[in-house]
Enzyme design. Sequence first.
Site, short mmCIF file in Angstrom:
data_model
loop_
_atom_site.label_atom_id
_atom_site.label_comp_id
_atom_site.label_asym_id
_atom_site.label_seq_id
_atom_site.Cartn_x
_atom_site.Cartn_y
_atom_site.Cartn_z
N GLN A 40 -7.36 -22.79 -30.24
CA GLN A 40 -6.87 -22.39 -31.56
C GLN A 40 -7.80 -21.35 -32.18
OE1 GLN A 40 -6.80 -26.37 -33.13
NE2 GLN A 40 -8.85 -26.74 -32.37
N HIS A 71 -11.05 -38.30 -45.97
CA HIS A 71 -11.80 -39.10 -45.00
C HIS A 71 -11.95 -40.55 -45.44
CE1 HIS A 71 -13.18 -34.98 -43.54
NE2 HIS A 71 -12.43 -35.50 -42.60
N ASP A 95 -14.42 -32.53 -36.94
CA ASP A 95 -15.37 -32.18 -38.00
C ASP A 95 -16.32 -33.33 -38.30
OD1 ASP A 95 -13.99 -33.87 -40.15
OD2 ASP A 95 -12.38 -32.50 -39.58
N GLU A 115 -11.82 -35.70 -29.25
CA GLU A 115 -11.47 -34.38 -29.80
C GLU A 115 -11.19 -33.42 -28.66
OE1 GLU A 115 -11.14 -32.47 -32.94
OE2 GLU A 115 -10.75 -30.98 -31.37
N ASP A 146 -7.97 -34.41 -24.33
CA ASP A 146 -6.74 -34.74 -25.05
C ASP A 146 -6.74 -36.22 -25.43
OD1 ASP A 146 -4.17 -35.15 -25.95
OD2 ASP A 146 -3.22 -34.02 -24.33
N GLY A 147 -6.65 -36.48 -26.72
CA GLY A 147 -6.66 -37.86 -27.22
C GLY A 147 -5.52 -38.68 -26.66
N ASP A 164 -6.56 -38.53 -36.66
CA ASP A 164 -7.01 -37.49 -37.60
C ASP A 164 -6.74 -36.15 -36.95
OD1 ASP A 164 -8.34 -35.90 -39.38
OD2 ASP A 164 -10.32 -36.72 -39.00
N THR A 166 -4.56 -32.33 -36.18
CA THR A 166 -3.94 -31.17 -36.80
C THR A 166 -2.44 -31.43 -36.89
OG1 THR A 166 -4.12 -30.29 -34.56
CG2 THR A 166 -5.55 -29.33 -36.19
N1 SAM Z 1 -8.08 -33.49 -41.74
C1 SAM Z 1 -7.32 -32.61 -41.01
C2 SAM Z 1 -5.94 -32.28 -41.49
O1 SAM Z 1 -5.15 -33.16 -41.80
O2 SAM Z 1 -5.68 -31.09 -41.57
C3 SAM Z 1 -7.47 -32.79 -39.54
C4 SAM Z 1 -8.85 -32.34 -39.20
S1 SAM Z 1 -9.46 -32.43 -37.62
C5 SAM Z 1 -10.39 -30.94 -37.59
C6 SAM Z 1 -8.10 -32.16 -36.53
C7 SAM Z 1 -8.53 -32.01 -35.08
O3 SAM Z 1 -7.53 -32.51 -34.19
C8 SAM Z 1 -8.80 -30.57 -34.63
O4 SAM Z 1 -10.18 -30.39 -34.46
C9 SAM Z 1 -8.02 -30.44 -33.31
O5 SAM Z 1 -8.74 -29.72 -32.33
C10 SAM Z 1 -7.83 -31.90 -32.94
N2 SAM Z 1 -6.72 -32.15 -32.01
C11 SAM Z 1 -5.48 -31.57 -32.00
N3 SAM Z 1 -4.76 -32.06 -30.99
C12 SAM Z 1 -5.55 -32.95 -30.34
C13 SAM Z 1 -5.35 -33.79 -29.19
N4 SAM Z 1 -4.20 -33.79 -28.51
N5 SAM Z 1 -6.38 -34.59 -28.81
C14 SAM Z 1 -7.55 -34.61 -29.49
N6 SAM Z 1 -7.78 -33.83 -30.56
C15 SAM Z 1 -6.79 -33.03 -30.98
#
Ligand code: SAM
Length: 296
Positions: A40, A71, A95, A115, A146-147, A164, A166
């Site tokens: 991204q 949070h 984060d 993450e 990948d979560g 948490d 995106t």
């Molecule tokens: N608080 C935020 C919001 O609601 O906008 C979310 C913040 S956090 C930075 C979101 C994270 O999810 C990102 O760093 C992204 O890289 C991660 N992410 C997205 N898809 C993912 C996946 N399939 N597995 C693990 N992490 C993932």
Amino acid sequence: MQRQAGLFAMELWVTEKQTPAVGITCKVIRTLLDEQTDYQHMAIVETEQFGRMLLLDGMVQTTEVDEFVYHEMIVHVAMNTHPNPKQVAVIGGGDGGTIREVLKHPSVERAVLMEIDRRVVEASRELLPSISCGLDDPRVEIRIGDGLEHIRNSENEYDVVLIDSTEPVGAAGAATGLFSPDFYRYVGRALREDGIMVAQTESPFYNQDLIRRTQAGIRATFPITRLYLASIPTYPSGLWSFTLGSKVHDPLAVDPASIKSLDTRYYTPQVHFAAFQLPRFVEELVRPAAAVEGGM
Ligand code: SAM
């Protein structure tokens, strides 16, 4: 640009287009980071109003000033509903803010952060220290990947899983699978017999279809499914939703006296219950087989 004593002083503003017709615009003091990662576009800017702000694919993820609401609320409702949360997984959340709040619970023995984007973790450690400060705690395990895959391979392992992520959009669309019924089924399997999950489920004004879909998906796995709200100024519409799925423990049946006193600024024992009091249009949205169509 503003004319000042014969000179032009440049002003820089950042806009997140929250819908095709609405945006939030903040004045930027300086840009700290601007890069394309493997997953991204990532930027960290210092804003006048909200302090440092992390943006992924142009969408505000967190800011130093209002991050505490998100949070605290994604973490403490579930962590105070579960009687003894020891093993916790956070999916996304690079984060570190969610992990920081999880670690406020002394019962926690292990907090696993899953993450997908290593750069989000690295950049947050470097430029967002007040948010990422828990990541070096010895109870924290960071797994980059990948979560969905991590959770698919877990069974009966966690007391609490916090999603948490995106939004389910973007060029790479890495988070799309994290909003699917199959994913919630994997989360159900990864949780112990009295486990609880919470997912961030976007804005009740702008993401009504997503809320209906996630309600149905979570309800298919969890007998107790409840949506709750928090007010977050930099998120689209300012009103944000979270959905809790629980196998046994009901967040509304918690004894208020059992809620731990924590160092928080938004979450309180009263807010724990009040957050579940829904305006009528949101109540209608989460009613099984909701009849309401469309969004704003
Ligand atoms: N608080 C935020 C919001 O609601 O906008 C979310 C913040 S956090 C930075 C979101 C994270 O999810 C990102 O760093 C992204 O890289 C991660 N992410 C997205 N898809 C993912 C996946 N399939 N597995 C693990 N992490 C993932």
